[in-house]
Design an enzyme around this catalytic site. Structure first.
Site, short mmCIF file in Angstrom:
data_model
loop_
_atom_site.label_atom_id
_atom_site.label_comp_id
_atom_site.label_asym_id
_atom_site.label_seq_id
_atom_site.Cartn_x
_atom_site.Cartn_y
_atom_site.Cartn_z
CB SER A 19 -1.90 -0.81 -2.77
OG SER A 19 -2.71 -0.04 -1.75
CG HIS A 73 -1.81 1.75 1.47
ND1 HIS A 73 -3.03 1.70 0.34
CD2 HIS A 73 -1.63 2.16 2.41
CE1 HIS A 73 -3.92 2.53 0.51
NE2 HIS A 73 -2.44 3.39 1.97
CG HIS A 110 0.18 6.43 -0.57
ND1 HIS A 110 -0.69 7.31 0.23
CD2 HIS A 110 -0.11 5.60 0.55
CE1 HIS A 110 -1.96 7.22 0.93
NE2 HIS A 110 -1.68 5.94 1.04
#
Length: 246
Positions: free
Chosen positions: A223, A159, A164
């Site tokens: 993700s 993730h 990000h």
């Protein structure tokens, strides 16, 4: 004080809920404990800790990365795919192994001034947003359980780094993230809750239109294969509903 806020995690880390895919896996829980304890010992100014990932963890990353990259090629905003390609060329980002956050942090610092910092688990909205004000993104380093590689109930290294990191290398997106963080400093609890909601529906689950098509830029979508394809196909992500564009 970044050392203070990073130490106050709320959830996840080494402690798992009973419905977590890895709850009954003692070896997995021990790996989480080792990785989170290392993150907890980190202090501002120290070199970012590296993790020696196991073959099983690396295999999970490879599977996730391959599936997510293929879907992102169709469903992510152009900036995400351009930056992901640049990361692959310049810092060896890709499916061959789980990147170290130190390498990704150095890349972000060179591009937008952001830096990664290890954290042991989920932070409170106030603490997490305050880090963004100083261009610090708190990142977990453990990975989701191998039995369900395309699902995680909490932030993990997939993730953080696949979702990000590429968008934090985009100047406009990095500026948005920092501005949300700056607005949280000294804000009331009510205001922080509103800022966290804005963050959730933009940085985490944001969609936009490019060339008339729905494209994702939120890390929670980028993700998660199921969320990404469901949202961009028109069904709406993050629980099945899609708020209208403003």
């Amino acid at each position: 004080d970044l050392d203070f806020v990073a130490g106050g995690t709320l959830d996840a880390g080494a402690e798992l809920e009973a419905d977590h895919p890895g709850f009954h896996d003692r070896a997995y829980r021990e790996r989480r404990r080792i990785i989170t304890e290392q993150a907890s010992r980190h202090r501002h100014g120290d070199p970012l800790p590296a993790v020696s990932y196991t073959d099983e963890e690396t295999a999970t990353w490879r599977y996730c990365y391959s599936r997510l990259k293929e879907s992102a090629g169709r469903h992510a905003v152009a900036a995400y795919n351009e930056i992901l390609g640049d990361m692959e060329r310049n810092i060896g980002f890709g499916k061959k192994g789980i990147p170290q956050i130190g390498d990704v942090s150095a890349y972000l610092t060179d591009t937008t001034g952001f830096a990664l910092r290890p954290v042991a688990g989920l932070m409170s909205p106030r603490d997490f947003l305050s880090g963004l004000a100083f261009k610090v993104f708190h990142s977990t380093q453990y990975i989701r359980h191998h039995s369900r590689p395309l699902y995680t109930p909490e932030p993990d290294v997939v993730h953080e780094l696949v979702g990000h990191a590429p968008m934090l290398a985009d100047p406009a997106f990095a500026d948005l993230s920092q501005r949300i963080g700056l607005a949280s400093l000294g804000a009331s609890d009510f205001e922080v809750k509103r800022l966290a909601t804005a963050y959730w529906f933009s940085v985490e689950f944001g969609l936009c239109r490019e060339g008339g098509d729905l494209k994702a830029y939120g890390a929670g979508l980028l993700s998660s294969l199921g969320e990404l394809e469901h949202a961009c196909a028109g069904g709406g992500g993050a629980g099945g509903g899609r708020a209208p564009f403003l």
